[in-house]
Design a protein around this motif. Structure first.
Motif, PDB file in Angstrom:
ATOM      1  N   ILE A  80       1.144  -1.058   0.623  1.00 53.82           N
ATOM      2  CA  ILE A  80       0.008   0.306   0.346  1.00 53.82           C
ATOM      3  C   ILE A  80       1.116   1.114  -0.068  1.00 53.82           C
ATOM      4  N   VAL A  81       0.888   2.184  -1.202  1.00 56.30           N
ATOM      5  CA  VAL A  81       1.381   3.135  -0.777  1.00 56.30           C
ATOM      6  C   VAL A  81       1.540   4.708  -1.714  1.00 56.30           C
ATOM      7  N   LYS A  82       1.807   5.544  -1.534  1.00 54.34           N
ATOM      8  CA  LYS A  82       0.695   6.733  -1.217  1.00 54.34           C
ATOM      9  C   LYS A  82       0.949   7.290  -2.422  1.00 54.34           C
ATOM     10  N   TYR A  83      -0.123   7.725  -3.398  1.00 57.74           N
ATOM     11  CA  TYR A  83      -0.117   8.205  -4.697  1.00 57.74           C
ATOM     12  C   TYR A  83      -1.394   9.317  -4.788  1.00 57.74           C
ATOM     13  N   LYS A  84      -0.837  10.463  -4.481  1.00 52.91           N
ATOM     14  CA  LYS A  84      -1.193  11.070  -4.875  1.00 52.91           C
ATOM     15  C   LYS A  84      -1.406  12.045  -3.246  1.00 52.91           C
ATOM     16  N   LYS A  85      -2.347  11.786  -3.120  1.00 54.41           N
ATOM     17  CA  LYS A  85      -3.291  12.654  -1.511  1.00 54.41           C
ATOM     18  C   LYS A  85      -3.988  10.898  -1.015  1.00 54.41           C
ATOM     19  N   ASP A  86      -3.781  10.701  -2.003  1.00 51.13           N
ATOM     20  CA  ASP A  86      -4.414   8.865  -1.338  1.00 51.13           C
ATOM     21  C   ASP A  86      -3.423   7.831  -1.517  1.00 51.13           C
ATOM     22  N   ALA A  87      -3.666   6.304  -1.100  1.00 47.85           N
ATOM     23  CA  ALA A  87      -3.063   5.240  -1.143  1.00 47.85           C
ATOM     24  C   ALA A  87      -3.695   4.678  -1.345  1.00 47.85           C
ATOM     25  N   GLN A  88      -2.970   3.456  -2.158  1.00 51.94           N
ATOM     26  CA  GLN A  88      -3.032   3.305  -3.634  1.00 51.94           C
ATOM     27  C   GLN A  88      -2.329   1.700  -3.189  1.00 51.94           C
ATOM     28  N   PRO A  89      -3.418   0.439  -3.477  1.00 53.39           N
ATOM     29  CA  PRO A  89      -3.013  -0.895  -3.725  1.00 53.39           C
ATOM     30  C   PRO A  89      -2.024  -1.334  -4.104  1.00 53.39           C
ATOM     31  N   ILE A  90      -1.080  -1.228  -4.214  1.00 50.99           N
ATOM     32  CA  ILE A  90       0.131  -2.210  -5.878  1.00 50.99           C
ATOM     33  C   ILE A  90       0.238  -4.032  -5.345  1.00 50.99           C
ATOM     34  N   ILE A  91       0.210  -4.678  -6.687  1.00 47.76           N
ATOM     35  CA  ILE A  91       0.535  -5.806  -6.586  1.00 47.76           C
ATOM     36  C   ILE A  91       2.708  -5.852  -6.820  1.00 47.76           C
ATOM     37  N   GLY A  92       2.925  -6.674  -6.386  1.00 45.95           N
ATOM     38  CA  GLY A  92       4.537  -6.742  -6.184  1.00 45.95           C
ATOM     39  C   GLY A  92       4.528  -8.860  -7.549  1.00 45.95           C
ATOM     40  N   TYR A  93       5.868  -8.932  -7.596  1.00 44.40           N
ATOM     41  CA  TYR A  93       6.156  -9.664  -9.048  1.00 44.40           C
ATOM     42  C   TYR A  93       5.465 -11.048  -8.138  1.00 44.40           C
ATOM     43  N   LYS A  94       5.958 -10.660  -6.822  1.00 42.09           N
ATOM     44  CA  LYS A  94       5.592 -12.556  -6.135  1.00 42.09           C
ATOM     45  C   LYS A  94       3.502 -12.273  -5.862  1.00 42.09           C
ATOM     46  N   GLY A  95       2.935 -10.815  -5.780  1.00 40.98           N
ATOM     47  CA  GLY A  95       1.696 -11.437  -6.110  1.00 40.98           C
ATOM     48  C   GLY A  95       1.390 -11.573  -7.209  1.00 40.98           C
ATOM     49  N   TYR A  96       1.827 -11.072  -8.290  1.00 48.45           N
ATOM     50  CA  TYR A  96       1.733 -11.695  -9.715  1.00 48.45           C
ATOM     51  C   TYR A  96       1.515 -13.200 -10.020  1.00 48.45           C
ATOM     52  N   LYS A 105      -1.458 -21.639 -13.842  1.00 48.81           N
ATOM     53  CA  LYS A 105      -0.754 -21.568 -14.818  1.00 48.81           C
ATOM     54  C   LYS A 105       0.793 -20.690 -14.013  1.00 48.81           C
ATOM     55  N   ARG A 106       1.743 -20.821 -14.792  1.00 45.79           N
ATOM     56  CA  ARG A 106       3.090 -21.572 -13.854  1.00 45.79           C
ATOM     57  C   ARG A 106       4.367 -20.663 -14.341  1.00 45.79           C
ATOM     58  N   ILE A 107       5.078 -19.720 -13.551  1.00 45.81           N
ATOM     59  CA  ILE A 107       5.779 -18.260 -13.815  1.00 45.81           C
ATOM     60  C   ILE A 107       7.406 -19.135 -13.290  1.00 45.81           C
ATOM     61  N   LYS A 108       7.587 -18.523 -14.213  1.00 47.25           N
ATOM     62  CA  LYS A 108       9.459 -18.568 -13.284  1.00 47.25           C
ATOM     63  C   LYS A 108      10.099 -17.184 -13.603  1.00 47.25           C
ATOM     64  N   ALA A 109      10.315 -16.181 -12.587  1.00 47.75           N
ATOM     65  CA  ALA A 109      11.000 -14.625 -12.152  1.00 47.75           C
ATOM     66  C   ALA A 109      12.095 -14.926 -12.264  1.00 47.75           C
ATOM     67  N   TYR A 110      13.006 -14.437 -12.904  1.00 49.47           N
ATOM     68  CA  TYR A 110      14.917 -13.886 -12.483  1.00 49.47           C
ATOM     69  C   TYR A 110      14.802 -12.691 -11.835  1.00 49.47           C
ATOM     70  N   CYS A 111      15.377 -12.239 -10.718  1.00 48.70           N
ATOM     71  CA  CYS A 111      15.900 -10.943 -10.749  1.00 48.70           C
ATOM     72  C   CYS A 111      17.085 -10.869 -11.885  1.00 48.70           C
ATOM     73  N   VAL A 112      17.101 -10.047 -12.367  1.00 50.98           N
ATOM     74  CA  VAL A 112      18.490  -9.009 -13.141  1.00 50.98           C
ATOM     75  C   VAL A 112      18.056  -7.750 -13.183  1.00 50.98           C
ATOM     76  N   PHE A 113      19.614  -7.396 -13.268  1.00 49.24           N
ATOM     77  CA  PHE A 113      20.310  -6.600 -12.982  1.00 49.24           C
ATOM     78  C   PHE A 113      20.918  -5.898 -14.297  1.00 49.24           C
ATOM     79  N   LYS A 114      21.159  -4.136 -13.983  1.00 51.22           N
ATOM     80  CA  LYS A 114      21.810  -3.428 -14.543  1.00 51.22           C
ATOM     81  C   LYS A 114      23.105  -4.459 -15.634  1.00 51.22           C
ATOM     82  N   CYS A 115      24.218  -4.520 -14.162  1.00 50.31           N
ATOM     83  CA  CYS A 115      25.256  -4.763 -14.639  1.00 50.31           C
ATOM     84  C   CYS A 115      25.065  -6.955 -14.158  1.00 50.31           C
ATOM     85  N   ASP A 116      24.299  -7.310 -14.694  1.00 46.72           N
ATOM     86  CA  ASP A 116      24.327  -9.127 -15.234  1.00 46.72           C
ATOM     87  C   ASP A 116      24.699  -9.229 -15.946  1.00 46.72           C
TER      88      ASP A 116
END
Length: 129
Positions: A80-96, A105-116
């Motif tokens: 739950i994050v601030k957006y303008k003057k109200d709070a908004q729900p945000i789904i993280g990648y683990k939530g998706y 459905k089966r999903i594989k997720a990998y963290c990738v960084f600029k240096c990778d």
């Protein structure tokens, strides 16, 4: 200090209201409901949300509960994050991923960084990263 107490009391009042209470009881069992309320009160006390109304925080938490996502920030399912003057729900990648798995459905997720530097090979049964 009294502002935090006022925010906590308002959150408790909203969570214990008849209308919201009935809706939450249909979504969560008794143990989950207590955990949910505790998490919402904790989120209401967060400094980053101090300018948001308590009702927008509770509404956002209810929306995430309806999706079956835990609002505990440590689990990274949803935030739950601030957006303008109200709070908004945000789904993280683990939530998706959780939502997708719930519907078969089966999903594989990998963290990738600029240096990778990486390569994914889809040619076999297993994905080689």
């Amino acid at each position: 200090m009294s502002n935090l107490i006022d925010r906590k009391n308002e959150a408790i009042r909203l969570l214990d209201s008849k209308e919201l209470g009935k809706r939450l009881e249909t979504l969560l069992d008794k143990k989950q409901l207590e955990k949910f309320k505790s998490n919402v009160i904790s989120i209401c006390m967060d400094n980053s949300l101090q300018d948001c109304s308590i009702s927008s925080i509770v509404k956002s938490a209810k929306t995430l509960a309806e999706l079956g996502l835990d609002i505990n920030p440590l689990l990274s399912n949803a935030y739950i994050v601030k957006y303008k003057k109200d709070a908004q729900p945000i789904i993280g990648y683990k939530g998706y991923i959780t939502l997708a798995e719930r519907y078969g459905k089966r999903i594989k997720a990998y963290c990738v960084f600029k240096c990778d530097d990486f390569l994914i090979d889809y040619s076999g049964r297993e994905d080689n990263v």
